[in-house]
Design a protein around this motif. Structure first.
Motif, PDB file in Angstrom:
ATOM      1  N   LYS A 196       0.827  -1.223   0.000  1.00 34.57           N
ATOM      2  CA  LYS A 196       0.000   0.000   0.000  1.00 34.57           C
ATOM      3  C   LYS A 196       0.859   1.271   0.000  1.00 34.57           C
ATOM      4  CE  LYS A 196      -1.449   0.357   4.911  1.00 34.57           C
ATOM      5  NZ  LYS A 196      -2.613   0.644   5.779  1.00 34.57           N
ATOM      6  N   GLY A 197       1.984   1.190  -0.718  1.00 38.74           N
ATOM      7  CA  GLY A 197       2.852   2.341  -0.882  1.00 38.74           C
ATOM      8  C   GLY A 197       3.809   2.595   0.259  1.00 38.74           C
ATOM      9  N   GLU A 198       3.882   1.690   1.205  1.00 36.22           N
ATOM     10  CA  GLU A 198       4.772   1.849   2.357  1.00 36.22           C
ATOM     11  C   GLU A 198       5.949   0.880   2.244  1.00 36.22           C
ATOM     12  OE1 GLU A 198       2.580   1.346   5.967  1.00 36.22           O
ATOM     13  OE2 GLU A 198       0.910   2.609   5.300  1.00 36.22           O
ATOM     14  N   ASN A 199       6.892   1.006   3.145  1.00 39.99           N
ATOM     15  CA  ASN A 199       8.009   0.059   3.219  1.00 39.99           C
ATOM     16  C   ASN A 199       7.637  -1.076   4.166  1.00 39.99           C
ATOM     17  OD1 ASN A 199       9.786   1.281   1.412  1.00 39.99           O
ATOM     18  ND2 ASN A 199      10.530   2.705   2.963  1.00 39.99           N
ATOM     19  N   ALA A 200       6.645  -1.851   3.763  1.00 42.39           N
ATOM     20  CA  ALA A 200       6.163  -3.001   4.541  1.00 42.39           C
ATOM     21  C   ALA A 200       5.152  -3.741   3.685  1.00 42.39           C
ATOM     22  CB  ALA A 200       5.505  -2.558   5.847  1.00 42.39           C
ATOM     23  N   LEU A 201       4.918  -5.006   4.003  1.00 42.83           N
ATOM     24  CA  LEU A 201       3.836  -5.770   3.395  1.00 42.83           C
ATOM     25  C   LEU A 201       2.655  -5.817   4.353  1.00 42.83           C
ATOM     26  CD1 LEU A 201       5.722  -8.804   1.786  1.00 42.83           C
ATOM     27  CD2 LEU A 201       4.480  -7.001   0.555  1.00 42.83           C
ATOM     28  N   TYR A 202       1.458  -5.904   3.765  1.00 44.84           N
ATOM     29  CA  TYR A 202       0.234  -6.042   4.546  1.00 44.84           C
ATOM     30  C   TYR A 202      -0.478  -7.332   4.155  1.00 44.84           C
ATOM     31  CZ  TYR A 202       0.711  -1.450   6.601  1.00 44.84           C
ATOM     32  OH  TYR A 202       1.167  -0.386   7.341  1.00 44.84           O
ATOM     33  N   TRP A 203      -1.095  -7.934   5.147  1.00 45.54           N
ATOM     34  CA  TRP A 203      -1.639  -9.290   5.018  1.00 45.54           C
ATOM     35  C   TRP A 203      -2.856  -9.338   4.094  1.00 45.54           C
ATOM     36  CZ3 TRP A 203      -0.297 -12.937   9.393  1.00 45.54           C
ATOM     37  CH2 TRP A 203      -0.757 -14.234   9.161  1.00 45.54           C
ATOM     38  N   HIS A 204      -3.806  -8.389   4.258  1.00 48.77           N
ATOM     39  CA  HIS A 204      -5.115  -8.503   3.618  1.00 48.77           C
ATOM     40  C   HIS A 204      -5.462  -7.273   2.778  1.00 48.77           C
ATOM     41  CE1 HIS A 204      -5.293 -10.416   7.683  1.00 48.77           C
ATOM     42  NE2 HIS A 204      -5.788 -11.423   7.008  1.00 48.77           N
ATOM     43  N   TRP A 205      -6.167  -7.526   1.694  1.00 48.79           N
ATOM     44  CA  TRP A 205      -6.860  -6.469   0.974  1.00 48.79           C
ATOM     45  C   TRP A 205      -8.189  -7.009   0.486  1.00 48.79           C
ATOM     46  CZ3 TRP A 205      -8.804  -5.894  -4.001  1.00 48.79           C
ATOM     47  CH2 TRP A 205      -9.297  -4.615  -4.288  1.00 48.79           C
ATOM     48  N   SER A 206      -9.239  -6.197   0.633  1.00 44.43           N
ATOM     49  CA  SER A 206     -10.587  -6.599   0.239  1.00 44.43           C
ATOM     50  C   SER A 206     -11.175  -5.570  -0.704  1.00 44.43           C
ATOM     51  CB  SER A 206     -11.475  -6.710   1.483  1.00 44.43           C
ATOM     52  OG  SER A 206     -12.849  -6.645   1.137  1.00 44.43           O
ATOM     53  N   PRO A 207     -11.886  -6.005  -1.752  1.00 43.48           N
ATOM     54  CA  PRO A 207     -12.536  -5.033  -2.642  1.00 43.48           C
ATOM     55  C   PRO A 207     -13.655  -4.280  -1.943  1.00 43.48           C
ATOM     56  CG  PRO A 207     -13.185  -7.278  -3.196  1.00 43.48           C
ATOM     57  CD  PRO A 207     -12.073  -7.391  -2.197  1.00 43.48           C
ATOM     58  N   ASN A 208     -14.170  -4.813  -0.844  1.00 45.96           N
ATOM     59  CA  ASN A 208     -15.238  -4.154  -0.088  1.00 45.96           C
ATOM     60  C   ASN A 208     -14.706  -3.298   1.055  1.00 45.96           C
ATOM     61  OD1 ASN A 208     -16.331  -7.276  -0.672  1.00 45.96           O
ATOM     62  ND2 ASN A 208     -17.675  -5.630  -1.388  1.00 45.96           N
ATOM     63  N   PHE A 209     -13.623  -3.785   1.689  1.00 46.79           N
ATOM     64  CA  PHE A 209     -13.139  -3.137   2.911  1.00 46.79           C
ATOM     65  C   PHE A 209     -11.736  -2.549   2.772  1.00 46.79           C
ATOM     66  CE2 PHE A 209     -16.045  -6.603   4.090  1.00 46.79           C
ATOM     67  CZ  PHE A 209     -17.050  -5.854   4.692  1.00 46.79           C
ATOM     68  N   GLY A 210     -11.160  -2.662   1.590  1.00 50.35           N
ATOM     69  CA  GLY A 210      -9.837  -2.092   1.369  1.00 50.35           C
ATOM     70  C   GLY A 210      -8.816  -2.622   2.353  1.00 50.35           C
ATOM     71  N   TRP A 211      -8.103  -1.698   3.011  1.00 46.81           N
ATOM     72  CA  TRP A 211      -7.031  -2.048   3.938  1.00 46.81           C
ATOM     73  C   TRP A 211      -7.488  -2.016   5.401  1.00 46.81           C
ATOM     74  CZ3 TRP A 211      -3.150  -4.001   1.287  1.00 46.81           C
ATOM     75  CH2 TRP A 211      -2.884  -3.531   0.001  1.00 46.81           C
ATOM     76  N   GLN A 212      -8.791  -2.095   5.647  1.00 45.39           N
ATOM     77  CA  GLN A 212      -9.302  -1.899   7.006  1.00 45.39           C
ATOM     78  C   GLN A 212      -8.736  -2.889   8.018  1.00 45.39           C
ATOM     79  OE1 GLN A 212     -13.518  -1.058   7.689  1.00 45.39           O
ATOM     80  NE2 GLN A 212     -13.736  -0.448   5.542  1.00 45.39           N
ATOM     81  N   MET A 213      -8.395  -4.082   7.612  1.00 42.44           N
ATOM     82  CA  MET A 213      -7.836  -5.040   8.568  1.00 42.44           C
ATOM     83  C   MET A 213      -6.456  -4.596   9.046  1.00 42.44           C
ATOM     84  SD  MET A 213      -9.188  -8.785   7.305  1.00 42.44           S
ATOM     85  CE  MET A 213      -8.723  -9.510   8.877  1.00 42.44           C
TER      86      MET A 213
END
Length: 456
Positions: A196-213
């Motif tokens: 998501k444009g940061e220097n890290a990975l994120y676990w989840h992405w949802s088409p409904n909830f985006g990066w909310q997790m």
């Protein structure tokens, strides 16, 4: 080799529809006689048993791994496919082919069905969801907001796809086509999107909830592989800054503590100076070879071996005085558990969360790290407790001598590490296949790793 007499009770209990069973060549079992098993023969038996979960009890349409199989409720979640467990299943089946436990042609045919299913299943910026419907490949939400891509489960699947590609790439026409499909599938993952444009990975992405997790992958836990493959991707790579700042937290990952006189090496998330559940030394290391593997933060053979030795010594010390813990009955990891009211639940067993429950996958999947200690546990299971603790697809998921409790159930992610890790102990098969992939080597080098075992 030390030999002990054990009685092998054969009679495989069939489950599932007759149509499903008719399409599967059963894995041969030992004869119905008293036999003397060497250590090598016992390892064969353990691998054959655990392989059945992915061969005879696979989800019938997709041929991938079911999330769970309950012998006390065989219809439960029968068509839920689990992504990470399916990656482990690919590596389990490769081992079965190599050891002639299952027919190669039949395996290639089934693997082709499996990869065709993955090709048409729901994906979210290249990542598969945690769960899929085996009938149609549609996402099944793992939790209310977890209805999109799961990068960690996807990493475990890609580990299997890369290993499969390397195993079949020089084979028959059908095998080469299978290898090519695996290559295309793994290269479709958009690892860079999951920063998501940061220097890290994120676990989840949802088409409904985006990066909310908002679950950042920070070390140390089971997620090392996601950074490795992100850096290895020839199509959607991540930077070394993501690894150093996101995963390693600018060096805060390093831990100078010891347990039982053994260095802990890295900070285990949530363990406050102790080690975490054993699967943290298994899931990323079915393919990623820790032997001689180092970066600026750790020697990974020391890390994984010390993790296992500390867990073994903790169970022998048994600070909570649970019945049954000993040098031959040990191992804590995420699995089914016994709740205080006697019902079954799920938890990540570890020294800081010890419920008196032993998970067989913990010791059996640690064979490369502690072969003597793991063999003691394997003999305990098969020589002393086979009737109670071993079922139709190998050791049951969890048991507790303290509560005289065992769950007659299986989970893909637990059963799925047993065969590959025993094979890595025996021959290094999966380690060698995965580490020979040129992009894996490139990714590790890009992150600052060296490997004396694999020459970089």
């Amino acid at each position: 080799m030390k030999k002990l007499i054990i009685i092998i009770f054969l009679s495989f209990i069939s489950c599932g529809s007759s149509d499903e069973k008719a399409t599967v060549t059963p894995i041969p079992s030992p004869p119905l006689t008293a036999v003397v098993l060497s250590d090598e023969e016992l390892l064969n038996l353990a691998q054959k048993d655990a392989l059945k979960y992915f061969w005879e009890f696979a989800e019938p349409n997709s041929k991938l791994a079911r999330e769970r199989y309950h012998t006390d409720n065989t219809s439960l979640d029968a068509n839920i496919v689990t992504t990470g467990g399916s990656g482990f299943g690919l590596m389990t089946i490769i081992t079965g082919i190599e050891r002639n436990f299952i027919p190669r042609l039949e395996a290639v045919s089934r693997l082709t069905i499996a990869l065709n299913f993955l090709e048409n299943a729901d994906r979210f910026h290249g990542a598969w969801p945690h769960w899929m419907d085996g009938n149609n490949g549609n996402v099944i939400p793992f939790s209310p907001m977890d209805n999109g891509g799961d990068l960690v489960e996807t990493a475990f699947l890609c580990q299997g796809l890369i290993t499969l590609r390397e195993y079949f790439k020089n084979g028959t026409v059908q095998e080469k086509a299978l290898a090519q499909k695996a290559d295309t599938l793994w290269k479709g993952v958009e690892w860079d999107w999951y920063t998501k444009g940061e220097n890290a990975l994120y676990w989840h992405w949802s088409p409904n909830f985006g990066w909310q997790m908002n679950f950042k992958l920070e070390g140390y836990n089971e997620c090392l592989l996601a950074y490795t493959l992100g850096a290895a991707s020839p199509t959607h790579p991540i930077t070394s800054q993501a690894y150093n700042q996101g995963w390693a937290r600018n060096g805060a990952i390093v831990n100078g503590n010891s347990q039982y006189g053994i260095p802990v090496v890295l900070n285990y998330n949530g363990a406050t100076g102790n080690v975490g559940p054993m699967f943290w030394s298994h899931y990323s290391f079915l393919g990623l070879d820790p032997r001689g593997l180092s970066d600026q933060y750790a020697n990974y053979w020391t890390l994984t071996q010390n993790h296992t030795k500390i867990m073994n010594k903790y169970c022998i010390a048994n600070p909570q005085n649970f019945t049954g813990y000993s040098e031959k009955c040990w191992g804590l990891t995420a699995s089914y558990t016994r709740n205080p009211d006697g019902t079954s639940g799920y938890t990540a067993h570890q020294p800081n969360n010890d419920t008196g429950v032993i998970s067989p996958t913990a010791a059996l999947s640690s064979f490369p790290y502690t072969p003597v200690e793991s063999m003691k546990f394997l003999r305990f299971l098969y020589d002393e407790k086979k009737a109670q603790y071993v079922g139709i697809a190998g050791p049951y998921d969890a048991f507790s001598p303290k509560f005289n409790w065992v769950t007659p159930r299986y989970l893909a992610i637990d059963q799925g590490t047993i065969v590959p890790m025993i094979e890595n102990y025996r021959t290094g098969l999966l380690w060698n296949l995965f580490m020979q992939a040129p992009e894996v080597k490139t990714g590790l080098i890009n992150l600052g790793f060296t490997s004396t075992q694999h020459g970089f």
